[in-house]
Scaffold this active site. Structure first.
Site, PDB file in Angstrom:
ATOM      1  N   CYS A 406     -16.989 -93.030  -8.284  1.00 57.56           N
ATOM      2  CA  CYS A 406     -16.870 -92.639  -6.880  1.00 57.56           C
ATOM      3  C   CYS A 406     -15.411 -92.347  -6.529  1.00 57.56           C
ATOM      4  O   CYS A 406     -14.879 -91.325  -6.950  1.00 57.56           O
ATOM      5  CB  CYS A 406     -17.481 -93.714  -5.989  1.00 57.56           C
ATOM      6  SG  CYS A 406     -17.842 -93.146  -4.311  1.00 57.56           S
ATOM      7  N   HIS A 533     -22.912 -94.348  -8.382  1.00 56.69           N
ATOM      8  CA  HIS A 533     -22.602 -95.729  -8.752  1.00 56.69           C
ATOM      9  C   HIS A 533     -23.606 -96.221  -9.796  1.00 56.69           C
ATOM     10  O   HIS A 533     -24.613 -96.858  -9.447  1.00 56.69           O
ATOM     11  CB  HIS A 533     -22.644 -96.636  -7.518  1.00 56.69           C
ATOM     12  CG  HIS A 533     -21.541 -96.399  -6.540  1.00 56.69           C
ATOM     13  ND1 HIS A 533     -20.387 -97.148  -6.527  1.00 56.69           N
ATOM     14  CD2 HIS A 533     -21.414 -95.483  -5.546  1.00 56.69           C
ATOM     15  CE1 HIS A 533     -19.591 -96.709  -5.554  1.00 56.69           C
ATOM     16  NE2 HIS A 533     -20.192 -95.705  -4.952  1.00 56.69           N
ATOM     17  N   GLU A 535     -23.523 -98.640 -11.695  1.00 56.83           N
ATOM     18  CA  GLU A 535     -23.595-100.104 -11.818  1.00 56.83           C
ATOM     19  C   GLU A 535     -24.793-100.685 -11.088  1.00 56.83           C
ATOM     20  O   GLU A 535     -25.257-101.791 -11.421  1.00 56.83           O
ATOM     21  CB  GLU A 535     -22.316-100.757 -11.301  1.00 56.83           C
ATOM     22  CG  GLU A 535     -22.011-100.548  -9.835  1.00 56.83           C
ATOM     23  CD  GLU A 535     -21.136 -99.340  -9.555  1.00 56.83           C
ATOM     24  OE1 GLU A 535     -20.542 -99.261  -8.463  1.00 56.83           O
ATOM     25  OE2 GLU A 535     -21.050 -98.466 -10.440  1.00 56.83           O
TER      26      GLU A 535
END
Length: 598
Positions: A406, A533, A535
């Site tokens: 990001c 993202h 994650e």
């Protein structure tokens, strides 16, 4: 439907989220369909505007819900995908009740905490508990859940949580004792001055809970060391529960040990008795729990280390980057390395710090230079941006594996513009709205209104427009992927030709072709940036491909892995697949070379 309410006593932050996730993990290992709800008693509508220092990271769901980080624990432990309504806040409840009152739904009656607020809480839980969840991230919605884990945030006695406690007092009677279990997590401290475990805080919190109309069925005692039989008997006697209902959860070597410890102390057996579950209690010898045990053993027996520098803005609080840290840990486990994270504040790398705080400046640069890889995660604002750009320049020039997420990805674009394309005034609209040379621009659909709910957030499609690169291979050579986003700014599409001429290839774009989603730098062992993202969808047994690539490159194993010769993730019975493609179970004894490719 069975319900498990998890409450906390004495202090917050003692592991209710991990206990809730672990209870769900054990029940799921028995073959039950499990869902989870997190209740946050604050008045905020959601977590979208929280400072990371205030409440940790904001976790993003597929449907764009910006929720409490504990829902990330639930998704990772249970390998499911939840919805925004699985996070209940006081603000959401009150907004719903007020909207109903304005519509005249209450027929002119006085709207009160009891029964209107408490009824709304109960109705919300009953509705959300029945929503089928996406099992294993496969995109396939399963059947209605059979068990719902509900975590009540804060501690018993907090004024903010009183309406929720009252609601669950009524709820327990409504669904019946055979369908409701209250699990109370409490601290049992051991003051250095006395050297003995103190049960009084637990006694007081249980007394408070009982005074409010809820009786704990299980008391989970959090402590630094194991509780002996005498202390356990004392808690049993004063808290009006059987000894078998007092469970000791001392500090473990990793969170992966928590479900195993709870299972060892008979938690599954108790749930079967409490809920009067049918059939004999199955204990699959090589099922999900077996995989979890192998994962915990793997974590505890790693000898080699790997160091990743995390250059960010909120490094004083680890929970600010909870999902990033978990994703790095998942990938480190996959390559059999013990992870060491060097947390570096972006401002400490800047020249201004060299003059004002030279020790911090040199210590930060030393940590960066000694790291095996670099990650610059997401964030907001302009503090530390110049330090992040300097760190990325170092990684690019020294061929250090780098992942930008990001804002970190946007900083990598700025770094290339300034130091390779000689655009010294290249800036982002986030830092300077009037910049004449904006490389990172505000999204056209973003209006200058309230900040809440104005981002491009949630699950979005990314298409690989350039195939055969590192990141494409890590994702299993698929045509498209689906990852979660959370941003207001993007790469200026007018700058793409210049950037590509300098070796920055935008290999993944959105469905319009206008948004640059994935960047990969030529002639570098691993220099990757993603606008999304990844994650948020990483799992202990299924590491996120971009993170996995970073760790492989940092360990000098990426080339071998991509060639299909790696044997780094033998974890018996592990399910090791791309985060966004269909799951493929790897049976025991099979090679798991294609950990993120299947």
């Amino acid at each position: 439907m069975k319900y498990i309410l998890v409450t906390g006593g004495v202090i917050s932050g003692i592991g209710k989220g991990v206990v809730s996730s672990s209870c769900g993990t054990l029940l799921k290992s028995m073959g039950f369909r499990v869902t989870a709800i997190k209740i946050d008693p604050y008045i905020n509508i959601d977590a979208s505007l929280f400072s990371p220092y205030e409440h940790g990271e904001v976790f993003v769901l597929d449907d764009g819900g910006e929720v409490d980080l504990d829902l990330g624990n639930y998704e990772r432990f249970l390998d499911i995908k939840l919805h925004r309504d699985n996070n209940i806040t006081t603000g959401k409840i009150y907004r719903q009740v007020i909207e109903r009152e304005r519509r005249g739904d209450y027929l002119g009656k006085t709207v009160q905490i009891i029964p209107h607020i408490t009824n709304e809480i109960m109705d919300w839980v009953l509705r959300v508990a029945k929503i089928p969840v996406d099992e294993h991230g496969s995109g396939k919605i399963g059947d209605e859940p059979e068990i719902c884990i509900i975590e009540l945030g804060g501690t018993i006695g907090d004024i903010e949580g009183m309406p929720f406690v009252e609601a669950f007092r009524q709820f327990a009677r409504k669904v019946g004792p055979e369908n409701f279990c209250c699990v109370h997590v409490s601290l049992v401290p051991k003051p250095k001055a006395t050297g003995e475990l103190k049960t009084k805080p637990t006694q007081v919190s249980v007394k408070e809970l009982r005074a409010l109309g809820l009786s704990p069925d299980l008391i989970i005692c959090r402590s630094e060391e194991a509780i002996n039989a005498e202390v356990r008997e004392k808690i049993s006697n004063y808290c009006h529960v059987e000894c078998e209902q007092v469970i000791c959860l001392s500090d473990q070597s990793s969170i992966y040990r928590v479900p195993l410890e709870l299972e060892k102390q008979g938690l599954i057996k108790y749930f079967y008795q409490k809920f009067q579950l049918p059939n004999a209690m199955p204990i699959p010898p090589r099922g999900f729990l077996y995989k979890w045990k192998k994962l915990a053993e793997r974590h505890d027996n790693m000898n080699k280390t790997i160091t990743i520098a995390l250059v960010g803005k909120y490094t004083r609080l680890e929970d600010s980057y909870a999902s990033v840290i978990k994703s790095l840990q998942h990938s480190a486990l996959a390559i059999n390395r013990k992870l060491i994270i060097s947390y570096i504040e972006g401002t400490n790398l800047e020249e201004a710090t060299k003059e004002s705080q030279p020790k911090q400046y040199y210590d930060s640069w030393k940590a960066l230079c000694e790291a095996n890889g670099l990650i610059v995660p997401g964030g907001f604002g302009d503090r530390g941006i110049e330090g992040k750009i300097l760190a990325i320049k170092h990684a690019r020039e020294k061929k250090i594996p780098f992942l930008g997420v990001c804002l970190g990805y946007q900083c990598a674009v700025l770094e290339l513009c300034r130091n390779v394309l000689n655009m010294r005034d290249a800036e982002s609209h986030e830092q300077n709205k009037d910049s004449p040379n904006a490389v990172i621009i505000e999204m056209p659909e973003h209006t200058n209104c309230d900040l809440g709910g104005t981002m491009r957030v949630g699950r979005r499609e990314t298409i690989f427009v350039i195939k055969g690169g590192i990141i494409h291979k890590l994702y299993g050579n698929v045509d498209r992927i689906y990852e979660r986003h959370r941003h207001r700014y993007e790469v200026n599409p007018e700058m793409v030709p210049k950037l590509e001429s300098a070796g920055m290839m935008f290999v993944g774009r959105d469905t319009t072709g206008e948004r640059m989603e994935i960047m990969e730098l030529k002639d570098h062992p691993y220099f990757v940036g993603v606008q999304f993202h990844p994650e948020y969808t990483s799992r202990p047994l299924k590491p996120s491909p971009p993170y996995y690539g970073l760790l492989l490159a940092a360990a000098n194993k990426l080339t071998t892995y991509l060639a299909g010769k790696s044997n780094d993730f033998p974890g018996e019975g592990s399910t090791t697949t791309s985060t966004n493609t269909s799951d493929t179970d790897v049976s025991e004894g099979e090679s798991t070379d294609n950990c993120c490719k299947s």
